[in-house]
Design a protein around this motif. Sequence first.
Motif, short mmCIF file in Angstrom:
data_model
loop_
_atom_site.label_atom_id
_atom_site.label_comp_id
_atom_site.label_asym_id
_atom_site.label_seq_id
_atom_site.Cartn_x
_atom_site.Cartn_y
_atom_site.Cartn_z
N LEU A 45 37.49 13.31 35.67
CA LEU A 45 36.47 14.23 35.17
C LEU A 45 35.10 13.67 35.49
O LEU A 45 34.86 12.47 35.37
N LEU A 46 34.19 14.54 35.88
CA LEU A 46 32.79 14.17 36.09
C LEU A 46 31.95 14.88 35.03
O LEU A 46 31.95 16.11 34.96
N LEU A 47 31.28 14.12 34.18
CA LEU A 47 30.46 14.67 33.11
C LEU A 47 28.99 14.41 33.39
O LEU A 47 28.61 13.29 33.77
N TRP A 48 28.15 15.41 33.18
CA TRP A 48 26.71 15.30 33.37
C TRP A 48 26.00 15.73 32.09
O TRP A 48 26.54 16.47 31.29
N GLY A 49 24.80 15.27 31.90
CA GLY A 49 23.91 15.76 30.84
C GLY A 49 24.43 15.54 29.44
O GLY A 49 24.88 14.46 29.08
N ASP A 50 24.36 16.60 28.63
CA ASP A 50 24.72 16.51 27.21
C ASP A 50 26.20 16.24 27.01
O ASP A 50 26.58 15.60 26.01
N TYR A 51 27.06 16.70 27.91
CA TYR A 51 28.49 16.43 27.76
C TYR A 51 28.79 14.95 27.84
O TYR A 51 29.70 14.45 27.18
N LYS A 52 28.02 14.23 28.62
CA LYS A 52 28.20 12.78 28.73
C LYS A 52 27.91 12.11 27.39
O LYS A 52 28.69 11.29 26.91
N ASN A 53 26.82 12.51 26.75
CA ASN A 53 26.46 11.93 25.45
C ASN A 53 27.45 12.35 24.36
O ASN A 53 27.80 11.55 23.50
N ASP A 54 27.91 13.60 24.39
CA ASP A 54 28.88 14.08 23.40
C ASP A 54 30.21 13.35 23.54
O ASP A 54 30.84 13.03 22.53
N PHE A 55 30.62 13.07 24.76
CA PHE A 55 31.88 12.36 24.96
C PHE A 55 31.81 10.96 24.34
O PHE A 55 32.74 10.54 23.64
N VAL A 56 30.75 10.24 24.59
CA VAL A 56 30.59 8.90 24.04
C VAL A 56 30.56 8.94 22.51
O VAL A 56 31.12 8.08 21.84
N LYS A 57 29.94 9.96 21.97
CA LYS A 57 29.76 10.07 20.52
C LYS A 57 31.04 10.48 19.79
O LYS A 57 31.32 9.96 18.72
N TYR A 58 31.82 11.42 20.36
CA TYR A 58 32.91 12.03 19.61
C TYR A 58 34.32 11.69 20.08
O TYR A 58 35.27 11.84 19.33
N TYR A 59 34.51 11.26 21.33
CA TYR A 59 35.86 11.10 21.87
C TYR A 59 36.14 9.65 22.25
O TYR A 59 35.23 8.86 22.47
N LYS A 60 37.44 9.33 22.33
CA LYS A 60 37.86 7.98 22.71
C LYS A 60 39.14 8.07 23.53
O LYS A 60 39.67 9.16 23.75
N THR A 61 39.64 6.94 23.97
CA THR A 61 40.88 6.89 24.74
C THR A 61 42.03 7.43 23.89
O THR A 61 42.07 7.22 22.69
N LYS A 62 42.97 8.11 24.52
CA LYS A 62 44.15 8.74 23.93
C LYS A 62 43.86 10.04 23.20
O LYS A 62 44.75 10.59 22.57
N ASP A 63 42.63 10.57 23.28
CA ASP A 63 42.32 11.88 22.73
C ASP A 63 42.73 12.97 23.71
O ASP A 63 42.70 12.77 24.93
#
Length: 99
Positions: A45-63
Motif C-alpha cells: 500500500l502507498l499512503l499519502w497525506g492525511d491517511y499516512k498520519n491516520d495510519f500511524v495514529k490508529y492502526y498497527k501490525t495484524k490489523d
Amino acid sequence: MNHAIFVVKVIEKPVHLIYKESQAMEIKVKFPAPRQKNSTNELTLLLWGDYKNDFVKYYKTKDYLIIEGTLTSKGYANEDNEINEVKIIVKKLYPFLLI
C-alpha cells in the motif's frame, strides 16, 4: 482505470518514504486467505497525506483494513524468473472489525 477494493491484513511495520517535497508511507499487507496454494497474496500500500498520519495514529501490525484505491503493477525480470510487484495507491482507508 484500475480501481479496486480489498480487505487486507497488515503484516509489517510501515516504511516512510521521502520524495522531493512530499512524504509517503509503504505498508506490506496480505489477503486473509489465498484461494490457491501457489498464488501470491501480498501487496504493498502507498499512503499519502492525511491517511499516512491516520495510519500511524490508529492502526498497527495484524490489523485488518478495507482499502479502496488505484491498482498499479510493475514487472521486471531477473536471472531466475519474472517478478511482478503490485502496489495500491490508497484513496480511502477503513478499519475492518472481526466479531
